[in-house]
Design a protein around this motif. Structure first.
Motif, PDB file in Angstrom:
ATOM      1  N   ARG A  29       0.817  -1.217   0.000  1.00 25.47           N
ATOM      2  CA  ARG A  29       0.000   0.000   0.000  1.00 25.47           C
ATOM      3  C   ARG A  29       0.845   1.258   0.000  1.00 25.47           C
ATOM      4  N   GLU A  30       0.304   2.290  -0.634  1.00 23.35           N
ATOM      5  CA  GLU A  30       0.889   3.610  -0.555  1.00 23.35           C
ATOM      6  C   GLU A  30       0.558   4.193   0.816  1.00 23.35           C
TER       7      GLU A  30
ATOM      8  N   GLY B 127      -4.805   3.942   3.297  1.00 14.47           N
ATOM      9  CA  GLY B 127      -5.715   3.151   4.129  1.00 14.47           C
ATOM     10  C   GLY B 127      -5.557   1.654   3.927  1.00 14.47           C
ATOM     11  N   GLY B 128      -4.465   1.239   3.293  1.00 18.57           N
ATOM     12  CA  GLY B 128      -4.258  -0.182   3.033  1.00 18.57           C
ATOM     13  C   GLY B 128      -4.189  -1.024   4.294  1.00 18.57           C
TER      14      GLY B 128
ATOM     15  N   ILE C 231       0.540  -7.782   5.682  1.00 22.03           N
ATOM     16  CA  ILE C 231       0.702  -6.415   5.203  1.00 22.03           C
ATOM     17  C   ILE C 231       2.168  -6.104   4.920  1.00 22.03           C
ATOM     18  N   GLY C 232       2.455  -5.646   3.703  1.00 25.52           N
ATOM     19  CA  GLY C 232       3.789  -5.179   3.341  1.00 25.52           C
ATOM     20  C   GLY C 232       4.897  -6.213   3.429  1.00 25.52           C
ATOM     21  N   ARG C 233       6.120  -5.715   3.628  1.00 22.37           N
ATOM     22  CA  ARG C 233       7.328  -6.513   3.860  1.00 22.37           C
ATOM     23  C   ARG C 233       7.647  -7.509   2.748  1.00 22.37           C
ATOM     24  N   CYS C 234       7.378  -7.102   1.519  1.00 25.33           N
ATOM     25  CA  CYS C 234       7.693  -7.900   0.326  1.00 25.33           C
ATOM     26  C   CYS C 234       6.990  -9.247   0.312  1.00 25.33           C
ATOM     27  N   ALA C 235       5.890  -9.361   1.048  1.00 28.47           N
ATOM     28  CA  ALA C 235       5.199 -10.648   1.158  1.00 28.47           C
ATOM     29  C   ALA C 235       4.717 -11.158  -0.193  1.00 28.47           C
ATOM     30  N   ASP C 236       4.288 -10.247  -1.074  1.00 27.25           N
ATOM     31  CA  ASP C 236       3.817 -10.681  -2.387  1.00 27.25           C
ATOM     32  C   ASP C 236       4.920 -11.404  -3.155  1.00 27.25           C
ATOM     33  N   TYR C 237       6.138 -10.907  -3.054  1.00 31.69           N
ATOM     34  CA  TYR C 237       7.283 -11.526  -3.738  1.00 31.69           C
ATOM     35  C   TYR C 237       7.706 -12.815  -3.037  1.00 31.69           C
ATOM     36  N   ILE C 238       7.742 -12.782  -1.730  1.00 32.37           N
ATOM     37  CA  ILE C 238       8.171 -13.941  -0.949  1.00 32.37           C
ATOM     38  C   ILE C 238       7.261 -15.141  -1.199  1.00 32.37           C
ATOM     39  N   LEU C 239       5.975 -14.881  -1.401  1.00 30.70           N
ATOM     40  CA  LEU C 239       4.993 -15.964  -1.577  1.00 30.70           C
ATOM     41  C   LEU C 239       4.602 -16.172  -3.043  1.00 30.70           C
ATOM     42  N   LYS C 240       5.411 -15.667  -3.968  1.00 34.05           N
ATOM     43  CA  LYS C 240       5.051 -15.685  -5.388  1.00 34.05           C
ATOM     44  C   LYS C 240       4.904 -17.083  -5.984  1.00 34.05           C
TER      45      LYS C 240
ATOM     46  N   PHE D 150      -2.614  -4.410  -4.270  1.00 32.20           N
ATOM     47  CA  PHE D 150      -1.926  -3.126  -4.070  1.00 32.20           C
ATOM     48  C   PHE D 150      -2.981  -2.042  -3.909  1.00 32.20           C
ATOM     49  N   ILE D 151      -2.880  -1.293  -2.813  1.00 31.93           N
ATOM     50  CA  ILE D 151      -3.812  -0.202  -2.538  1.00 31.93           C
ATOM     51  C   ILE D 151      -3.097   1.128  -2.746  1.00 31.93           C
ATOM     52  N   TYR D 152      -3.689   1.975  -3.564  1.00 30.05           N
ATOM     53  CA  TYR D 152      -3.115   3.299  -3.787  1.00 30.05           C
ATOM     54  C   TYR D 152      -4.218   4.344  -3.673  1.00 30.05           C
ATOM     55  N   GLY D 153      -3.860   5.601  -3.852  1.00 27.16           N
ATOM     56  CA  GLY D 153      -4.883   6.626  -3.720  1.00 27.16           C
ATOM     57  C   GLY D 153      -4.456   7.943  -4.314  1.00 27.16           C
ATOM     58  N   ASN D 154      -5.370   8.890  -4.304  1.00 25.33           N
ATOM     59  CA  ASN D 154      -5.098  10.222  -4.820  1.00 25.33           C
ATOM     60  C   ASN D 154      -4.354  11.041  -3.767  1.00 25.33           C
TER      61      ASN D 154
END
Length: 200
Positions: free
Chosen positions: A9-10, A14-15, A101-110, A119-123
């Motif tokens: 999240r950015e 609110g991620g 949440i965070g900590r490169c988990a998406d890559y670690i569990l790929k 991925f949560i982003y916002g204005n």
């Protein structure tokens, strides 16, 4: 069904809130500070140090990693923290039914097929207002904090994964919380958990 959700999240989007709320609604375990606590226990480093260096680059420049002290194997303290967190995240994923949440988990569990990467982003304006409200900052301070935080997260992610943080190719879904709102983001993530594997 995807029974492991990673949320990147950015800052100010609110991620973290979305992840915690979703975990409560699903009855899943939410892993945020627990990873920090376990890493601190395993490394002997303080939780405050792990919280920062486990997700943020030392400075706003990837070359800052080249200036770090290394042991005879060429590893730095940051490498040690990352590898410790990696082991913890892999172990937690084995239990299933969780949100990380965070900590490169998406890559670690790929390499797992039961993971939904989000991925949560916002204005900028809405993120800035959220930061002002939560951290009692003025607009200038909030904008600076938002920029610095995301920059250090991005550099940390790139250093450890050799991928670009926030790149849509690294996630199943990317959601603009400023437009969709938190509740709708949560609903979309829930619906996406049941999507067939061949979609992703």
């Amino acid at each position: 069904m995807k029974n492991i959700i990673t949320i990147s999240r950015e800052f100010g989007s609110g991620g973290h809130f979305i992840g915690e709320t979703l975990a409560k609604e699903l009855g899943f375990t939410f892993y945020g500070r627990e990873i920090i606590a376990q890493a601190a226990e395993k490394t002997g480093l303080s939780e405050k140090y792990i919280e920062k260096r486990g997700e943020y680059a030392p400075k706003e420049n990837i070359f800052s990693y080249a200036l770090m002290g290394r042991d005879t194997q060429g590893s730095s303290v940051d490498d040690y923290i990352y590898n410790t967190q990696r082991t913890i995240i892999l172990d937690l994923a084995q239990k299933g039914n969780c949100i990380i949440i965070g900590r490169c988990a998406d890559y670690i569990l790929k390499d797992r097929n039961d993971v939904l990467n989000v991925f949560i982003y916002g204005n900028q304006q809405k993120k800035c207002q959220r930061i002002m409200d939560l951290y009692r900052k003025n607009e200038t301070e909030a904008l600076k904090l938002m920029k610095n935080t995301d920059k250090k997260r991005s550099i940390n992610y790139t250093y450890h994964t050799e991928q670009k943080w926030g790149d849509t190719k690294n996630y199943a879904i990317c959601l603009n919380s400023s437009i969709l709102g938190y509740k709708h983001c949560i609903s979309i993530i829930k619906e996406s958990m049941d999507a067939p594997d061949d979609i992703f």
